[in-house]
Design a protein around this motif. Sequence first.
Motif, mmCIF file in Angstrom:
data_model
loop_
_atom_site.group_PDB
_atom_site.id
_atom_site.type_symbol
_atom_site.label_atom_id
_atom_site.label_comp_id
_atom_site.label_asym_id
_atom_site.label_seq_id
_atom_site.Cartn_x
_atom_site.Cartn_y
_atom_site.Cartn_z
ATOM 1 N N ARG A 42 116.651 67.529 -21.978
ATOM 2 C CA ARG A 42 115.685 67.247 -20.510
ATOM 3 C C ARG A 42 114.739 67.155 -20.525
ATOM 4 N N GLU A 58 122.099 62.893 -17.647
ATOM 5 C CA GLU A 58 121.838 63.804 -17.255
ATOM 6 C C GLU A 58 122.183 64.825 -18.288
ATOM 7 N N SER A 102 120.131 73.889 -17.649
ATOM 8 C CA SER A 102 119.346 73.576 -16.031
ATOM 9 C C SER A 102 117.533 74.365 -16.756
ATOM 10 N N GLY A 134 109.735 63.755 -13.359
ATOM 11 C CA GLY A 134 110.774 63.813 -12.184
ATOM 12 C C GLY A 134 111.644 61.817 -12.188
ATOM 13 N N THR A 151 112.259 62.852 -7.337
ATOM 14 C CA THR A 151 112.715 64.909 -7.600
ATOM 15 C C THR A 151 111.837 64.949 -9.184
ATOM 16 N N LEU A 205 111.278 67.123 -11.977
ATOM 17 C CA LEU A 205 112.564 67.645 -12.947
ATOM 18 C C LEU A 205 112.725 69.504 -12.906
ATOM 19 N N ALA A 206 114.097 70.403 -13.820
ATOM 20 C CA ALA A 206 112.807 71.779 -13.926
ATOM 21 C C ALA A 206 112.164 71.576 -15.417
ATOM 22 N N SER A 249 109.334 71.202 -15.584
ATOM 23 C CA SER A 249 107.960 70.351 -14.947
ATOM 24 C C SER A 249 107.235 71.973 -15.259
ATOM 25 N N GLU A 268 114.490 74.467 -12.108
ATOM 26 C CA GLU A 268 115.360 74.184 -10.853
ATOM 27 C C GLU A 268 114.947 72.216 -10.284
ATOM 28 N N ASP A 269 115.221 72.137 -11.142
ATOM 29 C CA ASP A 269 115.216 70.459 -10.170
ATOM 30 C C ASP A 269 114.676 71.101 -8.490
ATOM 31 N N GLU A 285 113.558 68.047 -4.465
ATOM 32 C CA GLU A 285 113.641 66.990 -4.267
ATOM 33 C C GLU A 285 112.364 66.765 -3.407
#
Length: 279
Positions: free
Chosen positions: A121, A127, A131, A189, A199, A201-202, A204, A237-238, A240
Amino acid sequence: MSMIRVKTLTVQLIDAQPDRIRICRIDGESLVTVVVPREDLAEAKSLPNIPQRGVYYLLDEDHGNVSRVYAGQTTQGIARLDAHKAKKEFWNKAVMFLDDDQNISRDALDVLEAKAIDYVRTHGSYETDNSATPKPYVDPYKEEAVERLHERILFRMAALGYDLDRVDRGPAGAPAVFHTKKNGIRGAGRYDKASGHFTVLAGSKVNLSRPVLKNAGVAAVRREIFGDSGGIAELAEDLEFPTPSAAAVFVLGGSQNGWTEWVSDDGETLNQVYRSEEN
């Protein structure tokens, strides 16, 4: 003259086919690595003397170029992949790292899986279907041993040609992931040049001890996600944001210029990379 260190990696090719099932071992280590192409899963399950406990990666890869990764754990050995073949369409290859129960305890397995998930991650530009990073209890007496095991797994992945650290460059050579580490708060991000959105990122970290200044929208998002919590929180979760600065304010609090706070692994700010005067 420096001493030369040598590791011997033995690779067995099932049916003498290099692109099919591979079993890999290293001298002096009990860990067994099995590379299983999706179409060969039924045959792989019939392999003899394969341990049952360990971690694995599901890969969408083409000649070593990895575009998507999922990390997980198993106590069922190769049979664990049956469920993933039924429910996950993206992967074409699984790489499994398996050992006997006495060499990987159940709690150590949970920590090893968490390290594997956190790594995919936060590294590379592929990708990931993971999650969030699990947070199992870490026995301080076992943590170092699990870290060494994780390093061995990363070594084997690299030796087999699957680089989990590979970072693709975006438009005009731009990095795929940016970070912020201000006041010890590590966020990560991605910037979308076409939309201007950023965005977070999860995984963070978010500094809730520092309130948001002059951005009611971001403050509202914080309240919606974290309520009245304080201290340091982790984003599940991500998420934006319309600008890099809004994303930086969400993570760091206060009032921030995202074009200078978001920095690549090479030490370049978002502004330096994209030559943008926005803020």
